[in-house]
Design a protein around this motif. Structure first.
Motif, PDB file in Angstrom:
ATOM      1  N   VAL A  83       0.857  -1.179   0.000  1.00 33.78           N
ATOM      2  CA  VAL A  83       0.000   0.000   0.000  1.00 33.78           C
ATOM      3  C   VAL A  83       0.896   1.232   0.000  1.00 33.78           C
ATOM      4  O   VAL A  83       1.862   1.299   0.766  1.00 33.78           O
ATOM      5  N   VAL A  84       0.603   2.179  -0.884  1.00 42.34           N
ATOM      6  CA  VAL A  84       1.290   3.470  -0.900  1.00 42.34           C
ATOM      7  C   VAL A  84       0.276   4.496  -0.427  1.00 42.34           C
ATOM      8  O   VAL A  84      -0.821   4.582  -0.979  1.00 42.34           O
ATOM      9  N   ILE A  85       0.653   5.269   0.592  1.00 39.23           N
ATOM     10  CA  ILE A  85      -0.275   6.214   1.209  1.00 39.23           C
ATOM     11  C   ILE A  85       0.284   7.621   1.075  1.00 39.23           C
ATOM     12  O   ILE A  85       1.357   7.928   1.592  1.00 39.23           O
ATOM     13  N   ARG A  86      -0.466   8.464   0.380  1.00 39.16           N
ATOM     14  CA  ARG A  86      -0.057   9.850   0.125  1.00 39.16           C
ATOM     15  C   ARG A  86      -0.820  10.798   1.049  1.00 39.16           C
ATOM     16  O   ARG A  86      -2.043  10.797   1.075  1.00 39.16           O
ATOM     17  N   PHE A  87      -0.068  11.573   1.813  1.00 34.95           N
ATOM     18  CA  PHE A  87      -0.641  12.653   2.599  1.00 34.95           C
ATOM     19  C   PHE A  87      -0.338  13.948   1.859  1.00 34.95           C
ATOM     20  O   PHE A  87       0.820  14.310   1.684  1.00 34.95           O
ATOM     21  N   GLY A  88      -1.369  14.638   1.395  1.00 30.98           N
ATOM     22  CA  GLY A  88      -1.200  15.850   0.603  1.00 30.98           C
ATOM     23  C   GLY A  88      -0.972  17.086   1.439  1.00 30.98           C
ATOM     24  O   GLY A  88      -0.919  17.046   2.669  1.00 30.98           O
ATOM     25  N   GLU A  89      -0.881  18.195   0.754  1.00 24.89           N
ATOM     26  CA  GLU A  89      -0.541  19.466   1.388  1.00 24.89           C
ATOM     27  C   GLU A  89      -1.749  20.224   1.925  1.00 24.89           C
ATOM     28  O   GLU A  89      -1.655  20.896   2.936  1.00 24.89           O
ATOM     29  N   ASP A  90      -2.880  20.155   1.238  1.00 22.32           N
ATOM     30  CA  ASP A  90      -3.963  21.090   1.499  1.00 22.32           C
ATOM     31  C   ASP A  90      -5.109  20.585   2.359  1.00 22.32           C
ATOM     32  O   ASP A  90      -5.923  21.367   2.804  1.00 22.32           O
ATOM     33  N   TYR A  91      -5.209  19.287   2.573  1.00 20.91           N
ATOM     34  CA  TYR A  91      -6.355  18.744   3.291  1.00 20.91           C
ATOM     35  C   TYR A  91      -5.885  17.801   4.386  1.00 20.91           C
ATOM     36  O   TYR A  91      -4.849  17.174   4.269  1.00 20.91           O
TER      37      TYR A  91
END
Length: 162
Positions: A83-91
Motif C-alpha cells: 500500500v502506498v499512502i499519500r498525505f497531501g498538502e492542502d487537506y
C-alpha cells in the motif's frame, strides 16, 4: 527474478500523484497492478445517498457513503501486496491515516509519501511504514527495486510531471 505486485494507492485525491506513478510503472514496464479508491470526489461523497436513499442529516449521508467506500477500499487493500499512502498538502486526510492503520493491522507493507513539513505530525504512521518518501518518482524507484532488484536514483528526468 521478477516479482509481480498489486499496489493499492491510498490518500489524497486532489493532485495527479497516482497518474505520475502509473506513468512511471508504464515507462519502466514494471509488473505492477495499481488499484485504489474511487477518485471522483463527488461520487465518493454521494454514493451512499444515491444508491441507498436521501438523508437530511449530513452525518448519516457521510455514514452511508463511508460504508460503501469501505467495501471497495478494504477489499482492494486486503488483496494488495503493498500500500502506498499519500498525505497531501492542502487537506487533512483522516482516511489516509486510517488506511495506514488498516494496512498495518493486515500486516501489509506500506510506503508513506508526504512533504518534510508533515514528518512530526505523521511520526507514528512513518514509524510503522517500510519506507517514507516525498515524491512519486521515489515510489517508482521503490517499485522498480522491489519488482526487479534494479537500483535507480529518482529524479525529475523520469519524465513524470509534477
Amino acid at each position: 527474478m521478477e516479482v509481480e505486485l498489486t499496489v493499492y494507492l491510498s490518500g489524497e485525491i486532489h493532485t495527479q500523484w497516482r497518474e505520475q506513478i502509473a506513468d512511471g510503472v508504464d515507462e519502466f514496464d514494471l509488473p505492477v497492478d495499481l488499484t485504489g479508491p474511487v477518485e471522483d470526489h463527488s461520487a465518493s461523497d454521494d454514493c451512499g445517498t444515491t444508491i441507498l436513499g436521501h438523508e437530511d442529516n449530513p452525518f448519516w449521508k457521510d455514514h452511508k457513503g463511508a460504508k460503501l467506500n469501505a467495501i471497495r477500499n478494504r477489499t482492494l487493500m486486503g488483496e494488495a501486496d503493498l500500500v502506498v499512502i499519500r498525505f497531501g498538502e492542502d487537506y487533512r486526510q483522516w482516511n489516509a491515516a486510517f488506511d495506514a492503520g488498516y494496512a498495518a493491522a493486515l500486516g501489509t507493507p506500506y510506503v508513506v509519501m508526504h512533504a518534510k513539513e508533515h514528518t512530526h505530525a505523521l511520526k507514528e504512521v512513518d514509524a510503522a511504514a517500510l519506507a517514507v518518501c516525498e515524491t512519486p518518482e521515489q515510489v517508482v524507484a521503490i517499485l522498480r527495486y522491489v519488482t526487479r532488484g534494479e537500483l535507480m536514483r529518482p529524479s525529475p528526468s523520469l519524465s513524470l510531471v509534477r
